[in-house]
Design a protein around this motif. Structure first.
Motif, PDB file in Angstrom:
ATOM      1  N   ALA A 257       0.832  -1.209   0.000  1.00  0.00           N
ATOM      2  CA  ALA A 257       0.000   0.000   0.000  1.00  0.00           C
ATOM      3  C   ALA A 257       0.863   1.255   0.000  1.00  0.00           C
ATOM      4  N   GLY A 258       1.951   1.258   0.783  1.00  0.00           N
ATOM      5  CA  GLY A 258       2.850   2.400   0.798  1.00  0.00           C
ATOM      6  C   GLY A 258       3.520   2.608  -0.545  1.00  0.00           C
ATOM      7  N   PHE A 259       3.930   1.518  -1.189  1.00  0.00           N
ATOM      8  CA  PHE A 259       4.561   1.611  -2.505  1.00  0.00           C
ATOM      9  C   PHE A 259       3.603   2.216  -3.538  1.00  0.00           C
ATOM     10  N   ILE A 260       2.353   1.755  -3.507  1.00  0.00           N
ATOM     11  CA  ILE A 260       1.367   2.260  -4.476  1.00  0.00           C
ATOM     12  C   ILE A 260       1.141   3.766  -4.284  1.00  0.00           C
ATOM     13  N   LEU A 261       0.980   4.181  -3.035  1.00  0.00           N
ATOM     14  CA  LEU A 261       0.733   5.596  -2.772  1.00  0.00           C
ATOM     15  C   LEU A 261       1.945   6.453  -3.112  1.00  0.00           C
ATOM     16  N   ASN A 262       3.150   5.915  -2.916  1.00  0.00           N
ATOM     17  CA  ASN A 262       4.358   6.655  -3.291  1.00  0.00           C
ATOM     18  C   ASN A 262       4.424   6.895  -4.789  1.00  0.00           C
ATOM     19  N   GLN A 263       3.897   5.944  -5.564  1.00  0.00           N
ATOM     20  CA  GLN A 263       3.883   6.096  -7.020  1.00  0.00           C
ATOM     21  C   GLN A 263       2.952   7.218  -7.465  1.00  0.00           C
ATOM     22  N   PHE A 264       1.973   7.544  -6.612  1.00  0.00           N
ATOM     23  CA  PHE A 264       1.048   8.640  -6.929  1.00  0.00           C
ATOM     24  C   PHE A 264       1.480   9.956  -6.289  1.00  0.00           C
ATOM     25  N   GLY A 265       2.712  10.009  -5.817  1.00  0.00           N
ATOM     26  CA  GLY A 265       3.253  11.261  -5.318  1.00  0.00           C
ATOM     27  C   GLY A 265       3.008  11.541  -3.857  1.00  0.00           C
ATOM     28  N   MET A 266       2.432  10.617  -3.118  1.00  0.00           N
ATOM     29  CA  MET A 266       2.215  10.831  -1.699  1.00  0.00           C
ATOM     30  C   MET A 266       3.450  10.385  -0.916  1.00  0.00           C
ATOM     31  N   GLU A 267       3.802  11.168   0.110  1.00  0.00           N
ATOM     32  CA  GLU A 267       4.930  10.815   0.959  1.00  0.00           C
ATOM     33  C   GLU A 267       4.438   9.881   2.070  1.00  0.00           C
ATOM     34  N   VAL A 268       4.742   8.616   1.908  1.00  0.00           N
ATOM     35  CA  VAL A 268       4.299   7.592   2.850  1.00  0.00           C
ATOM     36  C   VAL A 268       5.524   6.873   3.398  1.00  0.00           C
ATOM     37  N   THR A 269       5.577   6.762   4.709  1.00  0.00           N
ATOM     38  CA  THR A 269       6.646   6.017   5.367  1.00  0.00           C
ATOM     39  C   THR A 269       6.067   4.746   5.962  1.00  0.00           C
ATOM     40  N   VAL A 270       6.698   3.630   5.656  1.00  0.00           N
ATOM     41  CA  VAL A 270       6.218   2.338   6.135  1.00  0.00           C
ATOM     42  C   VAL A 270       7.157   1.829   7.219  1.00  0.00           C
ATOM     43  N   ASP A 271       6.619   1.501   8.362  1.00  0.00           N
ATOM     44  CA  ASP A 271       7.380   0.940   9.475  1.00  0.00           C
ATOM     45  C   ASP A 271       6.679  -0.340   9.918  1.00  0.00           C
ATOM     46  N   GLU A 272       7.142  -1.464   9.364  1.00  0.00           N
ATOM     47  CA  GLU A 272       6.540  -2.766   9.604  1.00  0.00           C
ATOM     48  C   GLU A 272       5.060  -2.760   9.198  1.00  0.00           C
TER      49      GLU A 272
ATOM     50  N   ARG B 171      -8.000  -2.023  -0.685  1.00  0.00           N
ATOM     51  CA  ARG B 171      -8.809  -1.419   0.385  1.00  0.00           C
ATOM     52  C   ARG B 171      -7.920  -0.671   1.382  1.00  0.00           C
ATOM     53  N   ASN B 172      -6.823  -1.277   1.809  1.00  0.00           N
ATOM     54  CA  ASN B 172      -5.930  -0.609   2.751  1.00  0.00           C
ATOM     55  C   ASN B 172      -5.249   0.602   2.117  1.00  0.00           C
ATOM     56  N   THR B 173      -4.993   0.531   0.827  1.00  0.00           N
ATOM     57  CA  THR B 173      -4.431   1.690   0.135  1.00  0.00           C
ATOM     58  C   THR B 173      -5.410   2.858   0.154  1.00  0.00           C
ATOM     59  N   LEU B 174      -6.679   2.577  -0.118  1.00  0.00           N
ATOM     60  CA  LEU B 174      -7.706   3.620  -0.081  1.00  0.00           C
ATOM     61  C   LEU B 174      -7.884   4.170   1.330  1.00  0.00           C
ATOM     62  N   LEU B 175      -7.861   3.284   2.332  1.00  0.00           N
ATOM     63  CA  LEU B 175      -8.010   3.737   3.719  1.00  0.00           C
ATOM     64  C   LEU B 175      -6.863   4.650   4.119  1.00  0.00           C
ATOM     65  N   THR B 176      -5.652   4.294   3.727  1.00  0.00           N
ATOM     66  CA  THR B 176      -4.494   5.135   4.038  1.00  0.00           C
ATOM     67  C   THR B 176      -4.603   6.480   3.337  1.00  0.00           C
ATOM     68  N   PHE B 177      -5.048   6.476   2.085  1.00  0.00           N
ATOM     69  CA  PHE B 177      -5.219   7.729   1.333  1.00  0.00           C
ATOM     70  C   PHE B 177      -6.275   8.619   1.995  1.00  0.00           C
ATOM     71  N   PHE B 178      -7.415   8.026   2.336  1.00  0.00           N
ATOM     72  CA  PHE B 178      -8.483   8.810   2.967  1.00  0.00           C
ATOM     73  C   PHE B 178      -8.038   9.388   4.306  1.00  0.00           C
ATOM     74  N   HIS B 179      -7.380   8.569   5.120  1.00  0.00           N
ATOM     75  CA  HIS B 179      -6.968   9.030   6.448  1.00  0.00           C
ATOM     76  C   HIS B 179      -5.849  10.064   6.345  1.00  0.00           C
ATOM     77  N   GLY B 180      -4.921   9.836   5.408  1.00  0.00           N
ATOM     78  CA  GLY B 180      -3.796  10.758   5.259  1.00  0.00           C
ATOM     79  C   GLY B 180      -4.190  12.104   4.706  1.00  0.00           C
ATOM     80  N   THR B 181      -5.257  12.147   3.933  1.00  0.00           N
ATOM     81  CA  THR B 181      -5.724  13.408   3.350  1.00  0.00           C
ATOM     82  C   THR B 181      -6.859  14.034   4.143  1.00  0.00           C
ATOM     83  N   GLY B 182      -7.164  13.472   5.304  1.00  0.00           N
ATOM     84  CA  GLY B 182      -8.172  14.075   6.178  1.00  0.00           C
ATOM     85  C   GLY B 182      -9.609  13.815   5.773  1.00  0.00           C
ATOM     86  N   GLN B 183      -9.853  12.830   4.909  1.00  0.00           N
ATOM     87  CA  GLN B 183     -11.221  12.510   4.488  1.00  0.00           C
ATOM     88  C   GLN B 183     -11.790  11.453   5.446  1.00  0.00           C
ATOM     89  N   GLU B 184     -12.089  11.910   6.655  1.00  0.00           N
ATOM     90  CA  GLU B 184     -12.508  10.977   7.703  1.00  0.00           C
ATOM     91  C   GLU B 184     -13.858  10.319   7.406  1.00  0.00           C
TER      92      GLU B 184
END
Length: 297
Positions: A160-175, A238-251
């Motif tokens: 999920a972090g890799f996919i979001l990084n490809q779309f220009g989002m700064e995502v850090t994955v820690d385990e 699904r987890n990629t979308l959840l991370t995108f929504f949460h990271g962009t404040g779309q609660e």
């Protein structure tokens, strides 16, 4: 006189079966209603939610048992000693008061009744309905295997972090944690798609039985393997979308997909895709008309 004759001619075994069914309904109706209420309104423990596929599986098992009634009646009346053991064990489980044991008493008693009245042949005739009941019975299995899902959680988080990084989002994955926009998203065992994997296998077995493809080992293995792969891919998305929504404040969107009906809709669409998949696998493995003609000749 006619009424007395009708009473005398009434099948005693039919009355006994009706009495046993009534006792089972009296004993297990509150438990089944508790399960149903918890699955529908999600006011049951997280581990028990893993078995929500029982909403469709238990009625299907009852339907199969009813459809097999004629075959059941034709079987010889033969008691197997294991039937008495299972009935006694089921009674002990039910009277123990321990939630998980009370739950398990249902498939144990049903299997015991099959063995007590019709022996091994009776157990075989109702084998698949009993399997559906057992796999829909809430137990501690999800809780026990959750510690072993860490590799899957890490894989989903990293993908999920890799996919979001490809779309220009700064995502850090820690385990199993993703950090994006000053927020954190954890891929917990529940979010790792364990429930979806359970449901996929369960619905897959139902489809295989319904289409008659369960008798083909090649079709069964191929279908379930691809179905599990689809389930994992769907959960990564699904987890990629959840991370995108949460990271962009779309609660609102996050809650809709995470705990709202959006998650149920997403899972339902994934399960519906299993139908054309099974049809394709059946057509792929089925012999062509030319091959059939050559075999007959």
């Amino acid at each position: 006189m006619t009424l007395q004759q009708q009473v005398k001619n009434r099948n005693p075994s039919g009355l006994l079966n009706l009495a046993i069914l009534s006792v089972l309904l009296l004993l297990y109706a509150p438990i089944l209603l508790h399960w149903l209420n918890g699955w529908l309104y999600k006011n049951i423990s997280t581990e028990h939610e893993y078995f929500s596929h029982g909403i469709i599986g238990l009625p299907f098992a009852a339907y199969l048992g009813w459809m097999n009634r004629k075959k059941w009646r034709r079987l010889p009346d033969t008691s197997h000693p294991l039937g008495a053991v299972l009935l006694l064990l089921g009674a002990v489980f039910y009277l123990s008061g321990v939630t998980e044991w009370v739950n398990l008493s249902l498939p144990v008693i049903l299997a015991g009744l099959c063995l007590w009245y019709k022996g091994i042949s009776g157990l075989r005739s109702q084998g698949f309905p009993l399997l559906l009941v057992f796999l829909a019975t809430p137990t501690a299995v999800p809780y026990l295997i959750a510690p072993y899902t860490l590799p899957l959680q890490s894989f989903i988080a990293g993908t999920a972090g890799f996919i979001l990084n490809q779309f220009g989002m700064e995502v850090t994955v820690d385990e199993i944690n993703l950090y994006v926009g000053g927020r954190i998203v954890e891929v917990a065992p529940y979010c790792a798609g364990l429930k979806m994997l359970f449901t996929t296998l369960y619905v897959g077995l139902m489809l295989l039985y319904w289409t008659g493809a369960l008798s083909s080992r090649r079709t069964t293995v191929s279908f379930l393997s691809i179905a599990l792969l689809i389930s994992i891919i769907a959960n990564i998305i699904r987890n990629t979308l959840l991370t995108f929504f949460h990271g962009t404040g779309q609660e609102g969107a996050f809650q809709w997909l995470h705990e709202g009906w959006g998650g149920d809709l997403y899972s339902a669409c994934m399960l519906v895709s299993l139908v054309p998949l099974l049809n394709w696998i059946n057509s792929y493995f089925s012999p062509s008309p030319e091959t059939q003609q050559q075999g007959e000749s």
